[in-house]
Design a protein around this motif. Structure first.
Motif: not given
Lengths: 529, 331
Positions: A345, A348, A365, A368, A371-372, A376-377, A379-380, A387-388, A393, A430, B182, B184, B187, B202-203
């Motif tokens: 992390x 990244x 993955x 999954x 999109x997921x 995935x790497x 998400x922040x 919330x996501x 996305x 990704x 919804x 992180x 997920x 992916x950390x």
């Protein structure tokens, strides 16, 4: 004999060689015009060669040249599309590994595939234990001991396999081959993870097997071993046989020329990208067992090739940069700032991406959705009010999936339903989604077909054009020479040589021969000569 | 069409509907609204416990200690109530959540940092938690007479004929959906279960995700412990004995993959409902108690087999015509 003479209608010379072969040493095993294709790839084309009793034949060629396809055909894993295999003159059709065992062919693999928790004797006789429905343990052990003694192994048949060293495991595999009374033994890079002493021990056994009249196929990238051990060689390139003969009649440069063959510059037109400022600097990176004193620097828009044999420590060093393992010494700086990378992390966040070698095992993955997977790497970047955000996305998935032309029914489709090539594209997407400044690509074209390869090469050029700094780990020389501005060669965990496109002379000239020689560990003076 | 429920979940829903219809034809009392709310109330514990278990199974783990946690936390909350009798019910809920979550943290810590396989750790803590009930309670029970009115009264409250336990399970389900789709961290659970190595690249931290999963599982088990003890009016060492297996069965029927990375809130709820219907139907159908366990086991196994086959082997879409057909079907 009769047959040989009767079939001779064309030339007296043919008759003579045929006659000689029959009287002196007729081949134990012969491949005649063997071809094998996979969708989009021609793995082998019209390859013929013979193996003779009491001889070691070295099978050489770059990665992807077709060596392992031959091994798989001989061991009954692949069925050839054309041509035939003759064992002691009789045509054989192998439709399973069992058929190949039955014909007296045994392979000793790179990574030994055996049963760690079972004893040596059980490993030797797995699948053909002495006895009927009940195993005759006394007989099993006695036979195992006798076989082990015949190759002077220094461990007992009762030992658990997991207590043995890699070299000893190789001996178990050899013993297993002998238990089948194999007359043809294939050794696929048997020395890759052995120490010098263990290699000597292995060679002693090979010499003994030769003396017993068995034929051996020896696959290795190390020229010193090829010259020390083999009687003959067969050289492959792009699935075709490009040379064969007696090893004593050739020199190392001859073999390298045969392996490499083509003028590389024509295959990969190098894009002209102006190099920017230095982005990444690695200084003296080391850990205890895998790599030492790895230093390099990387500029914006640059493609740096990292070449070496499998197991030279390239991936391991770069994984340490990415935070997958902890180096014991060394510094990594990005734009002049030293990085403290403990976990991926951190890397990244610093703008480093790492696309691992085994994309399916280490990247995808499968349960999954696309999109997921793509987000995935990163998400922040898709968090809105803690919330996501699905729209965010989705737009990222659409943009990157579209850029890499991922073919799928919809972006929620699970990755397991896609073809291998599309899975790989998603994995790369990704890593682009993290908006990296430096991207490390580990064998990006391994296991993909020719068409996709060209697309990936194009794409790597595009990345550099977009201002990314690329580290390209590859075992394919044409690829690495075609794409890279500079090439760093690693050998046994250390940097062996540095090459710059179109520069240097002698051992450090920008040439396939010099780069391969550096990777095989030949000393510089020898290489210059 | 498949935004809300996946194909196998429709299959499961259809099986449940068919089952309810058949049982109602045989025993008309089963097909009443009254009975329906009864089944839902009865299955409320299973709904939330199965959801919590799913969170753990998603990470390729398993939590065998949930029923023991339920019993221990129930006992401890009961004792807490004896000491502090007249607090509002939400305090007891909070205490139970904290205690249960704490027990879950122990599991998570052992699994994440000592890298002990989840099945071993939770089998061990299962025995320890049950043993602690004996030690703490001195072998005795906590009975209704020892419990305060606010403590006992809460699970008996109702709304629209459904008990507060059911409504709490509904809230848990909403939170679970929210958390898993919804956030992180939610997920991340799918990531570490789907492919631990890729997740690392992916950390995403496996230890963090594991501790989180077992803490959630423990907290839900603990809260269920309070509700269980208050509802049935007794706390002793044997309550909910073996219930962890019912919970896991509900997950598996609901399509949660023991291999990790696969599972949905809707599927798990359906799996729990299936088990709830079976368990409630057998007495109504006047099946002898001696046979009930055997029959419910057999039916559950059948459901798993049917449901597993419904998913198929997940063939890839490589043939162009197959891809076109799949794209058409989606539209």
């Amino acid at each position: 004999m009769d047959k040989a003479i009767r079939r001779d209608t064309s030339s007296a010379g043919w008759c003579l060689t045929r006659w000689a072969a029959v009287t002196e040493t007729s081949p134990i095993l012969a491949l005649a015009n063997v071809s094998k294709s996979f969708p989009g790839v021609r793995a082998l084309h019209d390859v013929s060669f013979s193996l003779y009793p009491g001889e070691v034949t070295a099978l050489i060629g770059e990665n992807g040249a077709g060596k392992s396809t031959i091994v798989k055909i001989l061991t009954g894993i692949y069925i050839p599309d054309g041509g035939e295999i003759r064992v002691n003159g009789e045509t054989q059709h192998f439709s399973s590994p069992r058929d190949s065992w039955g014909a007296g062919i045994a392979a000793i693999h790179q990574e030994t595939v055996m049963f760690d928790e079972l004893s040596v004797a059980e490993n030797i006789f797995m699948g053909h234990m002495p006895g009927g429905h009940l195993i005759d343990w006394r007989d099993t052990k006695a036979k195992a001991r006798a076989l082990l003694a015949s190759i002077e192994a220094d461990f007992d048949a009762d030992a658990k396999l997991k207590t043995l060293s890699v070299a000893q495991k190789h001996m178990v595999e050899i013993t297993r081959a002998l238990s089948h009374n194999a007359n043809v033994i294939i050794m696929d890079e048997p020395t890759a993870s052995l120490s010098r002493h263990e290699i000597d021990e292995l060679f002693r056994i090979v010499t003994q097997l030769k003396a017993e009249g068995r034929a051996i196929i020896f696959i290795s990238h190390k020229f010193d071993e090829i010259f020390r051990l083999s009687d003959r060689f067969v050289c492959l390139r792009d699935g075709e046989k490009v040379g064969e003969g007696m090893t004593r009649d050739v020199s190392e440069p001859d073999l390298v020329r045969m392996m490499v063959g083509r003028p590389i510059d024509q295959v990969f037109p190098k894009r002209d990208i102006p190099l920017g400022a230095t982005v990444l600097e690695i200084d003296g990176l080391s850990n205890a067992t895998e790599f030492a004193d790895v230093s390099l620097s990387l500029r914006k828009g640059e493609i740096l090739g990292l070449y070496g044999l499998v197991g030279a420590g390239r991936s391991e060093a770069m994984q340490a940069v990415f935070g997958m393992s902890k180096p014991t010494a060394g510094r990594v700086t990005m734009n002049g700032q030293q990085l403290a990378i403990h976990e991926p992390i951190d890397a990244i966040h610093a703008g480093i991406s790492y696309v691992p070698e085994d994309r399916q095992e280490q990247g995808a993955f499968l349960p999954l959705g696309i999109r997921e997977n793509i987000t995935m790497a990163s998400l922040a970047g898709h968090v809105r009010n803690f919330l996501l955000s699905r729209p965010s996305e989705q737009s990222a998935a659409r943009a990157l999936g579209g850029r890499l032309s991922v073919k799928a029914a919809h972006w929620e489709q699970s990755l397991g339903e896609l073809s291998g090539g599309n899975q790989q594209k998603v994995v790369i997407a990704k890593w682009l989604a993290t908006k990296p400044k430096v991207i490390i690509l580990d064998e990006p074209t391994k296991g993909i077909d020719v068409g996709s390869k060209a697309a990936v090469h194009d794409f790597i050029g595009e990345l550099a054009e977009d201002g990314l700094a690329v580290i390209l780990i590859s075992s394919e020389l044409p690829e690495i020479m075609g794409l890279s501005d500079r090439v760093i060669v690693m050998h046994e965990g250390r940097i062996a040589a540095r090459f710059e496109r179109g520069m240097g002379t002698g051992a450090l000239a920008w040439s396939a021969e010099a780069i391969v020689a550096a990777a095989t560990g030949a000393p510089v003076e020898e290489r210059a000569a | 069409m498949s935004v809300f429920l996946k194909y196998r979940e429709w299959v499961l829903a259809a099986i449940i509907a068919l089952m309810v219809t058949c049982i109602s034809l045989y025993a008309p009392a089963f097909g009443t609204l009254d009975n329906a709310t009864g089944v839902l109330n009865d299955t409320a514990f299973l709904f939330m416990m199965a959801l919590a278990q799913m969170v753990v199974i998603l990470t390729r783990g398993i939590d065998l200690s949930v029923a023991a946690n339920l019993a221990l936390t129930g006992m401890l909350t009961g004792i807490f109530n004896e000491i502090f009798p007249d607090l509002p019910a939400f305090v007891y809920v909070a205490v139970a959540l904290t205690l249960g979550g704490g027990l879950g943290l122990i599991n998570g810590t052992l699994i994440a940092w000592l890298r002990i396989p989840p099945i071993v750790v939770t089998l061990g803590t299962l025995a320890i938690f049950r043993g602690m009930i004996v030690v703490i309670g001195g072998g005795s029970q906590v009975n209704t007479s020892d419990m305060s009115a606010s403590f006992v009264g809460f699970p008996k409250l109702g709304f629209l004929g459904l008990s507060s336990v059911f409504w709490i399970a509904a809230i848990v389900a909403l939170l679970a959906w929210f958390f898993l789709s919804l956030t992180r961290a939610g997920r991340g659970l799918y990531a570490v279960g789907g492919n631990p190595v890729a997740a690392r690249y992916c950390g995403i931290s496996l230890p963090f995700q594991q501790v989180l999963a077992y803490a959630i599982s423990g907290a839900v088990a603990g809260m269920s412990g309070y509700l269980w003890v208050a509802r049935y009016g007794v706390a002793y060492v044997e309550i909910a004995s073996g219930y962890e297996l019912t919970v896991i069965a509900a997950c598996v029927i609901g399509g949660v993959s023991i291999g990790g990375g696969v599972g949905t809130v809707a599927g798990t709820l359906l799996g729990a409902l299936f088990v709830g219907v079976i368990v409630n139907a057998l007495p109504v159908m006047q099946v002898s108690p001696f046979w009930q366990m055997l029959i419910s086991g057999a039916v559950i196994l059948t459901a798993v087999i049917i449901n597993a086959r419904a998913e198929g082997r997940g063939l890839k879409l490589i043939l162009p015509e197959a891809r076109r057909a799949a794209a058409q079907a989606k539209r």
